[in-house]
Design a protein around this motif. Structure first.
Motif, PDB file in Angstrom:
ATOM      1  N   GLY A  98       0.771  -1.188   0.095  1.00 39.50           N
ATOM      2  CA  GLY A  98       0.102  -0.032  -0.007  1.00 39.50           C
ATOM      3  C   GLY A  98       0.767   1.156   0.160  1.00 39.50           C
ATOM      4  O   GLY A  98       0.379   2.400   0.090  1.00 39.50           O
ATOM      5  N   THR A  99       2.140   1.182  -0.143  1.00 41.72           N
ATOM      6  CA  THR A  99       2.701   2.461  -0.264  1.00 41.72           C
ATOM      7  C   THR A  99       3.919   2.408  -1.541  1.00 41.72           C
ATOM      8  O   THR A  99       4.720   1.335  -1.513  1.00 41.72           O
ATOM      9  CB  THR A  99       3.827   2.365   0.913  1.00 41.72           C
ATOM     10  N   ASP A 100       3.835   3.431  -2.212  1.00 42.68           N
ATOM     11  CA  ASP A 100       4.739   3.553  -3.306  1.00 42.68           C
ATOM     12  C   ASP A 100       6.290   3.436  -2.839  1.00 42.68           C
ATOM     13  O   ASP A 100       6.571   4.060  -1.785  1.00 42.68           O
ATOM     14  CB  ASP A 100       4.547   5.011  -4.213  1.00 42.68           C
ATOM     15  N   GLY A 101       7.145   2.769  -3.563  1.00 41.53           N
ATOM     16  CA  GLY A 101       8.578   2.894  -3.266  1.00 41.53           C
ATOM     17  C   GLY A 101       8.970   1.733  -2.357  1.00 41.53           C
ATOM     18  O   GLY A 101      10.046   1.556  -2.473  1.00 41.53           O
ATOM     19  N   ILE A 102       7.893   1.412  -1.650  1.00 40.11           N
ATOM     20  CA  ILE A 102       8.600  -0.187  -1.092  1.00 40.11           C
ATOM     21  C   ILE A 102       8.936  -0.964  -1.801  1.00 40.11           C
ATOM     22  O   ILE A 102       9.634  -1.862  -1.441  1.00 40.11           O
ATOM     23  CB  ILE A 102       7.265  -0.583  -0.052  1.00 40.11           C
ATOM     24  N   GLU A 103       8.415  -1.389  -2.909  1.00 41.67           N
ATOM     25  CA  GLU A 103       8.835  -2.360  -3.838  1.00 41.67           C
ATOM     26  C   GLU A 103      10.449  -2.210  -4.249  1.00 41.67           C
ATOM     27  O   GLU A 103      11.099  -3.367  -4.083  1.00 41.67           O
ATOM     28  CB  GLU A 103       8.244  -2.407  -5.200  1.00 41.67           C
ATOM     29  N   TYR A 104      10.969  -1.033  -4.286  1.00 40.97           N
ATOM     30  CA  TYR A 104      12.376  -0.933  -4.512  1.00 40.97           C
ATOM     31  C   TYR A 104      13.319  -1.350  -3.386  1.00 40.97           C
ATOM     32  O   TYR A 104      14.318  -1.984  -3.622  1.00 40.97           O
ATOM     33  CB  TYR A 104      12.531   0.553  -5.002  1.00 40.97           C
ATOM     34  N   MET A 105      12.657  -1.224  -2.185  1.00 41.89           N
ATOM     35  CA  MET A 105      13.606  -1.449  -0.955  1.00 41.89           C
ATOM     36  C   MET A 105      13.632  -2.899  -0.841  1.00 41.89           C
ATOM     37  O   MET A 105      14.653  -3.369  -0.664  1.00 41.89           O
ATOM     38  CB  MET A 105      12.829  -0.558   0.076  1.00 41.89           C
ATOM     39  N   LEU A 106      12.384  -3.556  -1.000  1.00 42.73           N
ATOM     40  CA  LEU A 106      12.381  -5.110  -1.010  1.00 42.73           C
ATOM     41  C   LEU A 106      12.827  -5.519  -1.960  1.00 42.73           C
ATOM     42  O   LEU A 106      13.394  -6.594  -2.033  1.00 42.73           O
ATOM     43  CB  LEU A 106      10.634  -5.185  -0.880  1.00 42.73           C
ATOM     44  N   GLN A 107      13.010  -5.126  -3.312  1.00 40.90           N
ATOM     45  CA  GLN A 107      13.782  -5.557  -4.167  1.00 40.90           C
ATOM     46  C   GLN A 107      15.096  -5.737  -3.900  1.00 40.90           C
ATOM     47  O   GLN A 107      15.649  -6.869  -4.333  1.00 40.90           O
ATOM     48  CB  GLN A 107      13.377  -5.007  -5.455  1.00 40.90           C
ATOM     49  N   ALA A 108      15.653  -5.004  -3.401  1.00 41.26           N
ATOM     50  CA  ALA A 108      17.014  -4.948  -3.041  1.00 41.26           C
ATOM     51  C   ALA A 108      17.396  -6.251  -2.320  1.00 41.26           C
ATOM     52  O   ALA A 108      18.557  -6.761  -2.148  1.00 41.26           O
ATOM     53  CB  ALA A 108      17.565  -3.856  -2.177  1.00 41.26           C
ATOM     54  N   THR A 109      16.397  -6.772  -1.361  1.00 40.07           N
ATOM     55  CA  THR A 109      16.717  -8.054  -0.504  1.00 40.07           C
ATOM     56  C   THR A 109      16.627  -9.341  -1.559  1.00 40.07           C
ATOM     57  O   THR A 109      17.323 -10.224  -0.941  1.00 40.07           O
ATOM     58  CB  THR A 109      15.564  -8.237   0.459  1.00 40.07           C
ATOM     59  N   GLU A 110      15.959  -9.103  -2.745  1.00 42.70           N
ATOM     60  CA  GLU A 110      16.218 -10.226  -3.703  1.00 42.70           C
ATOM     61  C   GLU A 110      17.806 -10.377  -4.177  1.00 42.70           C
ATOM     62  O   GLU A 110      18.051 -11.514  -4.446  1.00 42.70           O
ATOM     63  CB  GLU A 110      15.024 -10.130  -4.551  1.00 42.70           C
ATOM     64  N   ASP A 111      18.191  -9.141  -4.457  1.00 40.84           N
ATOM     65  CA  ASP A 111      19.422  -9.160  -5.338  1.00 40.84           C
ATOM     66  C   ASP A 111      20.539  -9.074  -4.428  1.00 40.84           C
ATOM     67  O   ASP A 111      21.946  -9.338  -4.946  1.00 40.84           O
ATOM     68  CB  ASP A 111      19.325  -7.813  -6.485  1.00 40.84           C
ATOM     69  N   LEU A 112      20.439  -8.514  -3.189  1.00 38.89           N
ATOM     70  CA  LEU A 112      21.743  -8.245  -2.516  1.00 38.89           C
ATOM     71  C   LEU A 112      21.465  -8.510  -1.135  1.00 38.89           C
ATOM     72  O   LEU A 112      20.407  -8.685  -0.448  1.00 38.89           O
ATOM     73  CB  LEU A 112      21.820  -6.632  -2.286  1.00 38.89           C
TER      74      LEU A 112
END
Length: 171
Positions: free
Chosen positions: A12-26
């Motif tokens: 429900g919040t814009d931008g969270i996807e980018y933070m969480l995506q980092a946990t997939e790649d790093l």
């Protein structure tokens, strides 16, 4: 939802996807803290850690708690096969960790706050400007820490005495 890139819609919040995506790649950790009823959070309803966990599991069904200690904070960390990093949830209100709390805050005005729920703190700035010794400063800090309240009262908003926003406190 099966695409982690749609997590912003889930959370429900814009931008969270980018933070969480980092946990997939790093191998990085992303932590979320439950909205506390102080400052701008007063009177607002946030997402509980249990609800956030349910939403995250819609993306990563195998998300599970870990026993890892990652840093010195109160977060409960979660892992999934698709994640290089971890997701941490801090249930400051609904899962109070007061008995094990190891946090204090030093405000920009020099007040050492032992609990975010209460306005009270120890004025270290006055001591320093008054020329106190290192020993006197250490005693004042130790006294503030020993005087931490046994629990916050976030569940009873009328008991919360802190009126400042987190950015004014130092958070």
């Amino acid at each position: 939802i099966t695409d982690p890139h749609e997590i912003a819609n889930v959370m429900g919040t814009d931008g969270i996807e980018y933070m969480l995506q980092a946990t997939e790649d790093l191998p990085v950790d992303v932590r979320f803290i439950e909205l506390m009823p102080i400052g701008e959070g007063r009177g607002l309803k946030g997402v509980s850690p249990d609800e956030a966990l349910a939403r995250l599991r819609a993306v990563w069904p195998d998300l599970h708690p870990t026993d890892e200690r990652r840093g010195n904070g109160p977060a409960q960390y979660y892992a999934a096969a698709a994640l290089e990093g971890r997701i941490g949830l801090i249930g400051a209100v609904s899962h109070a960790f007061c008995a094990a709390c190891n946090r204090v805050r030093l405000t920009s005005t020099g007040v050492l706050k032992p609990c975010l729920c209460y306005e009270e703190g120890t004025d270290l700035r006055s001591l320093l400007r008054g020329g106190c010794t290192d020993e006197a400063l250490a005693r004042a800090m130790a006294g503030a820490i020993r005087g931490k309240p046994p629990a916050h009262c976030f569940a009873r908003e009328e008991g919360v005495t802190e009126r400042r926003a987190m950015f004014q406190i130092g958070g």
